[in-house]
Write a protein that holds these residues in place. Structure first.
Motif, PDB file in Angstrom:
ATOM      1  N   LEU A 166     -39.477 -31.410 -16.379  1.00  0.00           N
ATOM      2  CA  LEU A 166     -39.251 -30.012 -16.004  1.00  0.00           C
ATOM      3  C   LEU A 166     -38.164 -29.873 -14.941  1.00  0.00           C
ATOM      4  CD1 LEU A 166     -42.971 -28.813 -15.881  1.00  0.00           C
ATOM      5  CD2 LEU A 166     -41.290 -28.317 -17.656  1.00  0.00           C
ATOM      6  N   LEU A 167     -38.176 -30.751 -13.950  1.00  0.00           N
ATOM      7  CA  LEU A 167     -37.175 -30.657 -12.879  1.00  0.00           C
ATOM      8  C   LEU A 167     -35.784 -31.048 -13.375  1.00  0.00           C
ATOM      9  CD1 LEU A 167     -39.193 -31.983  -9.798  1.00  0.00           C
ATOM     10  CD2 LEU A 167     -38.760 -29.622 -10.502  1.00  0.00           C
ATOM     11  N   GLU A 168     -35.711 -32.003 -14.287  1.00  0.00           N
ATOM     12  CA  GLU A 168     -34.421 -32.340 -14.891  1.00  0.00           C
ATOM     13  C   GLU A 168     -33.873 -31.161 -15.690  1.00  0.00           C
ATOM     14  OE1 GLU A 168     -34.843 -35.821 -17.266  1.00  0.00           O
ATOM     15  OE2 GLU A 168     -34.759 -37.220 -15.564  1.00  0.00           O
ATOM     16  N   ALA A 169     -34.758 -30.450 -16.370  1.00  0.00           N
ATOM     17  CA  ALA A 169     -34.327 -29.298 -17.163  1.00  0.00           C
ATOM     18  C   ALA A 169     -33.732 -28.197 -16.290  1.00  0.00           C
ATOM     19  CB  ALA A 169     -35.510 -28.755 -17.959  1.00  0.00           C
ATOM     20  N   CYS A 170     -34.186 -28.101 -15.040  1.00  0.00           N
ATOM     21  CA  CYS A 170     -33.684 -27.056 -14.136  1.00  0.00           C
ATOM     22  C   CYS A 170     -32.181 -27.163 -13.899  1.00  0.00           C
ATOM     23  CB  CYS A 170     -34.418 -27.106 -12.801  1.00  0.00           C
ATOM     24  SG  CYS A 170     -36.121 -26.520 -12.887  1.00  0.00           S
ATOM     25  N   SER A 171     -31.634 -28.363 -14.041  1.00  0.00           N
ATOM     26  CA  SER A 171     -30.190 -28.538 -13.831  1.00  0.00           C
ATOM     27  C   SER A 171     -29.404 -28.424 -15.136  1.00  0.00           C
ATOM     28  CB  SER A 171     -29.925 -29.915 -13.196  1.00  0.00           C
ATOM     29  OG  SER A 171     -30.439 -30.949 -14.020  1.00  0.00           O
ATOM     30  N   ASP A 172     -30.103 -28.133 -16.238  1.00  0.00           N
ATOM     31  CA  ASP A 172     -29.451 -27.983 -17.545  1.00  0.00           C
ATOM     32  C   ASP A 172     -29.389 -26.498 -17.886  1.00  0.00           C
ATOM     33  OD1 ASP A 172     -28.594 -27.988 -20.133  1.00  0.00           O
ATOM     34  OD2 ASP A 172     -30.169 -29.273 -20.922  1.00  0.00           O
ATOM     35  N   LYS A 173     -28.218 -25.892 -17.729  1.00  0.00           N
ATOM     36  CA  LYS A 173     -28.056 -24.459 -17.946  1.00  0.00           C
ATOM     37  C   LYS A 173     -28.303 -24.041 -19.393  1.00  0.00           C
ATOM     38  CE  LYS A 173     -27.047 -23.497 -13.712  1.00  0.00           C
ATOM     39  NZ  LYS A 173     -28.053 -22.773 -12.893  1.00  0.00           N
ATOM     40  N   GLN A 174     -28.161 -24.983 -20.297  1.00  0.00           N
ATOM     41  CA  GLN A 174     -28.401 -24.658 -21.702  1.00  0.00           C
ATOM     42  C   GLN A 174     -29.885 -24.401 -21.966  1.00  0.00           C
ATOM     43  OE1 GLN A 174     -26.734 -27.483 -24.430  1.00  0.00           O
ATOM     44  NE2 GLN A 174     -27.484 -26.421 -26.246  1.00  0.00           N
ATOM     45  N   ARG A 175     -30.741 -25.057 -21.211  1.00  0.00           N
ATOM     46  CA  ARG A 175     -32.184 -24.890 -21.407  1.00  0.00           C
ATOM     47  C   ARG A 175     -32.810 -23.921 -20.403  1.00  0.00           C
ATOM     48  NH1 ARG A 175     -34.820 -30.658 -21.316  1.00  0.00           N
ATOM     49  NH2 ARG A 175     -33.090 -31.134 -19.903  1.00  0.00           N
ATOM     50  N   VAL A 176     -32.349 -23.978 -19.166  1.00  0.00           N
ATOM     51  CA  VAL A 176     -32.949 -23.152 -18.108  1.00  0.00           C
ATOM     52  C   VAL A 176     -31.858 -22.332 -17.436  1.00  0.00           C
ATOM     53  CG1 VAL A 176     -34.309 -23.148 -15.986  1.00  0.00           C
ATOM     54  CG2 VAL A 176     -34.735 -24.896 -17.722  1.00  0.00           C
ATOM     55  N   ASP A 177     -31.766 -21.071 -17.814  1.00  0.00           N
ATOM     56  CA  ASP A 177     -30.716 -20.237 -17.215  1.00  0.00           C
ATOM     57  C   ASP A 177     -31.193 -18.812 -16.925  1.00  0.00           C
ATOM     58  OD1 ASP A 177     -31.006 -19.432 -19.806  1.00  0.00           O
ATOM     59  OD2 ASP A 177     -28.867 -19.158 -20.203  1.00  0.00           O
ATOM     60  N   THR A 178     -32.500 -18.576 -16.979  1.00  0.00           N
ATOM     61  CA  THR A 178     -33.024 -17.239 -16.685  1.00  0.00           C
ATOM     62  C   THR A 178     -34.238 -17.345 -15.765  1.00  0.00           C
ATOM     63  OG1 THR A 178     -34.645 -17.154 -18.498  1.00  0.00           O
ATOM     64  CG2 THR A 178     -32.368 -16.531 -19.031  1.00  0.00           C
ATOM     65  N   PRO A 179     -34.537 -16.284 -15.024  1.00  0.00           N
ATOM     66  CA  PRO A 179     -35.733 -16.304 -14.172  1.00  0.00           C
ATOM     67  C   PRO A 179     -37.017 -16.386 -14.990  1.00  0.00           C
ATOM     68  CG  PRO A 179     -34.705 -14.123 -14.154  1.00  0.00           C
ATOM     69  CD  PRO A 179     -33.750 -15.050 -14.818  1.00  0.00           C
ATOM     70  N   TYR A 180     -36.978 -15.939 -16.255  1.00  0.00           N
ATOM     71  CA  TYR A 180     -38.177 -16.015 -17.100  1.00  0.00           C
ATOM     72  C   TYR A 180     -38.563 -17.478 -17.345  1.00  0.00           C
ATOM     73  CZ  TYR A 180     -36.519 -11.276 -18.010  1.00  0.00           C
ATOM     74  OH  TYR A 180     -36.082  -9.993 -17.861  1.00  0.00           O
ATOM     75  N   THR A 181     -37.558 -18.306 -17.606  1.00  0.00           N
ATOM     76  CA  THR A 181     -37.839 -19.725 -17.834  1.00  0.00           C
ATOM     77  C   THR A 181     -38.272 -20.408 -16.540  1.00  0.00           C
ATOM     78  OG1 THR A 181     -36.095 -19.671 -19.506  1.00  0.00           O
ATOM     79  CG2 THR A 181     -36.923 -21.827 -18.879  1.00  0.00           C
ATOM     80  N   ARG A 182     -37.590 -20.091 -15.433  1.00  0.00           N
ATOM     81  CA  ARG A 182     -37.992 -20.690 -14.151  1.00  0.00           C
ATOM     82  C   ARG A 182     -39.399 -20.242 -13.755  1.00  0.00           C
ATOM     83  NH1 ARG A 182     -32.352 -20.705 -13.436  1.00  0.00           N
ATOM     84  NH2 ARG A 182     -32.243 -18.479 -12.990  1.00  0.00           N
ATOM     85  N   ASP A 183     -39.789 -19.055 -14.193  1.00  0.00           N
ATOM     86  CA  ASP A 183     -41.157 -18.589 -13.947  1.00  0.00           C
ATOM     87  C   ASP A 183     -42.167 -19.519 -14.611  1.00  0.00           C
ATOM     88  OD1 ASP A 183     -43.406 -17.079 -13.357  1.00  0.00           O
ATOM     89  OD2 ASP A 183     -43.041 -15.600 -14.926  1.00  0.00           O
ATOM     90  N   GLN A 184     -41.868 -19.968 -15.830  1.00  0.00           N
ATOM     91  CA  GLN A 184     -42.780 -20.897 -16.517  1.00  0.00           C
ATOM     92  C   GLN A 184     -42.837 -22.238 -15.793  1.00  0.00           C
ATOM     93  OE1 GLN A 184     -44.336 -19.114 -18.691  1.00  0.00           O
ATOM     94  NE2 GLN A 184     -42.738 -17.566 -18.394  1.00  0.00           N
ATOM     95  N   ILE A 185     -41.667 -22.734 -15.389  1.00  0.00           N
ATOM     96  CA  ILE A 185     -41.608 -24.044 -14.724  1.00  0.00           C
ATOM     97  C   ILE A 185     -42.386 -24.031 -13.411  1.00  0.00           C
ATOM     98  CG2 ILE A 185     -40.063 -25.693 -13.578  1.00  0.00           C
ATOM     99  CD1 ILE A 185     -37.949 -24.958 -15.692  1.00  0.00           C
TER     100      ILE A 185
ATOM    101  N   ALA B 211     -41.825 -23.313 -25.409  1.00  0.00           N
ATOM    102  CA  ALA B 211     -42.605 -24.535 -25.152  1.00  0.00           C
ATOM    103  C   ALA B 211     -43.164 -24.545 -23.730  1.00  0.00           C
ATOM    104  CB  ALA B 211     -41.739 -25.767 -25.386  1.00  0.00           C
ATOM    105  N   SER B 212     -42.340 -24.170 -22.755  1.00  0.00           N
ATOM    106  CA  SER B 212     -42.803 -24.178 -21.356  1.00  0.00           C
ATOM    107  C   SER B 212     -43.836 -23.077 -21.108  1.00  0.00           C
ATOM    108  CB  SER B 212     -41.620 -24.034 -20.395  1.00  0.00           C
ATOM    109  OG  SER B 212     -40.912 -22.825 -20.627  1.00  0.00           O
ATOM    110  N   ALA B 213     -43.689 -21.946 -21.804  1.00  0.00           N
ATOM    111  CA  ALA B 213     -44.677 -20.870 -21.667  1.00  0.00           C
ATOM    112  C   ALA B 213     -46.038 -21.341 -22.171  1.00  0.00           C
ATOM    113  CB  ALA B 213     -44.230 -19.637 -22.438  1.00  0.00           C
TER     114      ALA B 213
END
Length: 532
Positions: free
Chosen positions: A372-391, A345-347
């Motif tokens: 998006l910033l709230e998701a950054c503190s949720d390891k279940q949704r954001v736990d890889t550099p690939y996802t942080r790259d999208q954010i 979804a973020s991609a």
């Protein structure tokens, strides 16, 4: 296959096509394995008294570990196609080295493989066309010609004569490759037509699931097959499936296949013709669909809006449905139950922010920064550099809007962006290291843009962003020696220095801020590590 922002791909989706398996064997074991596939051809080789080579490089030859499954023409074509392509490439290498004995023995082996492919495919398919028959004859004639001319070369000792014959062999090899490519494309087109026809006419859920799975496997073999599938109506048939409620359980697989096909221009054009964007919007906005289905629809959106594909930039139907799609994607990010769903979804959102600048304004109105910033503190949704790259891609593109700065401060976004400047790979794989570099670069770009706002700049100074930027500039290991990260950090540092020059030491100011950007870049890119 599928391009995401920054270069990683969506072909890492768990469902994968059946892969070919190969092994390294010695000469005798190779001969025993080949007997399963080409007994008659191998007998011919023995009768011609061709010795089993003892050269070192034969130990590394790749062969099929067993033959294709009975009655499976697609696997037969793919496996034999891989072997013949490999043999053609290796014959070319040996020819360049003037290793005539190897060139001839490999030419004979190539003939064996080609004859086996033609014979076995004819047996499995049971029907043939005049065009196929002609292509088969052209291929086998060229194989015979190659074997004959390379055998003559073995008997020639005059270097000048051999040199002229080498040009003849090279031309024959090139023509053989063309004939093989034409035959393989004809056969694969025929099999794709059969699969598409089955998808288009079947009302059996199990047949539909199996057939779409086979079609997806084919898309994983590369762009040429995706073009064939698109040309033969694969996109049209798959969207027809996605518009029938009775096939809802097949939607995820059908959409995954569509995402792969749309990596080529022909696939995107077909999608546009059948109002595919409208279908995707309907799926994304319909909460009755499963999360998996909506995630795969997001993957198709990510593919067709990829900034890496120039032919996707003129989808007028997308602009008409963009608001609905963006709203649905933000909701999917907010409710995602896994990292993979959030990534897809973020991609899609990240690509859309490149696709049209109006998307950034929509995202601002939809409180996307908070989501998006709230998701950054949720390891279940954001736990890889690939996802942080999208954010951080989304944040970087939104940061051109003046209103973005206040939202970033309100959600403690500067601190999160600061953390992204310290992104480190866990595994050390090339893909993960590259993703970390992209995160660092885009975080620095975002800071540079946001720090036009004095409040953001003051917050960045308070959080010691300048110290981290200086460290990234001066220490190549901190940025994995990335020039892109260095340029972005220098630009961000200069922006902050304009707000708070007292935060810099004289040496930092004189080396990183005062000179021209290119001079500071050259200084830092040639800087050796300091271990003091």
């Amino acid at each position: 296959m599928m391009a995401l922002p920054g270069g990683h791909h969506l072909d890492s989706i768990p469902v994968q096509g059946q892969r070919l398996h190969f092994m390294q064997v010695d000469s005798v074991q190779r001969w025993m394995e080949d007997l399963k596939l080409m007994t008659e051809c191998e007998c011919m080789c023995v009768l011609q008294a061709k010795p089993i080579s003892l050269e070192e490089d034969t130990q590394g030859d790749l062969i099929l570990a067993g033959g294709p499954g009975p009655g499976d023409p697609l696997q037969l074509l793919l496996k034999r196609g891989w072997v013949i392509s490999t043999e053609l490439r290796r014959i070319g290498q040996k020819l360049a080295q003037d290793r005539w004995a190897r060139v001839h023995s490999m030419s004979v082996r190539l003939t064996c493989h080609a004859r086996s492919m033609v014979s076995e495919y004819s047996t499995i398919s049971r029907t043939s066309s005049q065009e196929m028959g002609q292509a088969e004859k052209l291929l086998m004639d060229k194989c015979s010609e190659l074997s004959a001319v390379t055998e003559r070369c073995l008997q020639v000792e005059n270097e000048h004569v051999l040199k002229s014959m080498k040009a003849c062999v090279s031309e024959t090899l090139s023509m053989l490759g063309q004939h093989f490519g034409q035959l393989l494309e004809l056969a694969l087109t025929r099999e794709v037509q059969a699969l598409v026809r089955k998808i288009d006419t079947s009302d059996n859920i199990y047949i539909m699931e199996s057939t779409t799975g086979n079609l997806f496997s084919l898309t994983q073999e590369g762009a040429p097959l995706c073009r064939i599938i698109a040309k033969e109506g694969g996109v049209v048939a798959l969207f027809k499936v996605c518009r029938q409620d009775s096939f809802r359980c097949v939607y995820p697989q059908a959409l995954r296949t569509l995402a792969s096909i749309c990596c080529v221009e022909e696939g995107v054009h077909q999608l546009e013709k059948v109002d595919g964007i409208l279908c995707l919007a309907d799926i994304l906005t319909d909460d009755s669909h499963s999360e998996a289905t909506r995630a795969e629809a997001a993957a198709v959106v990510a593919q067709v809006t990829s900034p890496h594909l120039s032919f996707t930039q003129h989808l007028t139907s997308f602009l008409e449905n963009m608001e609905e799609i963006v709203t649905a994607l933000i909701k999917l990010c907010q409710e995602a139950s896994s990292g993979e769903v959030f990534l897809l979804a973020s991609a899609a959102l990240a690509n859309i922010t490149f696709f049209d600048k109006m998307a950034c304004e929509m995202l601002l109105q939809l409180n996307a920064i908070r989501v998006l910033l709230e998701a950054c503190s949720d390891k279940q949704r954001v736990d890889t550099p690939y996802t942080r790259d999208q954010i951080v891609t989304i944040l970087a593109n939104m940061s051109v809007l003046e209103q973005c700065a206040s939202d970033i401060i309100q959600e403690n976004g500067v601190q999160l962006i600061m953390g992204m400047l310290s992104e480190k790979p866990r595994s050390g794989t090339a893909a993960e290291v590259a993703a970390c570099e992209r995160v660092q670069q885009k975080a620095a770009v975002t800071l540079a843009r946001l720090c036009r706002d004095p409040d953001v700049a003051q917050e960045a100074v308070r959080l010691s962003c300048m110290s981290r930027l200086i460290e990234l500039c001066r220490s190549p290991s901190e940025r994995n020696s990335s020039d892109a990260v260095l340029v972005a950090c220098l630009a961000a540092l200069r922006r902050l220095a304009g707000v708070c020059p007292e935060g810099l030491q004289d040496s930092d100011f004189q080396q990183l801020v005062q000179p021209r950007l290119v001079d500071s870049f050259l200084l830092c890119s040639n800087m050796e590590e300091s271990f003091v």
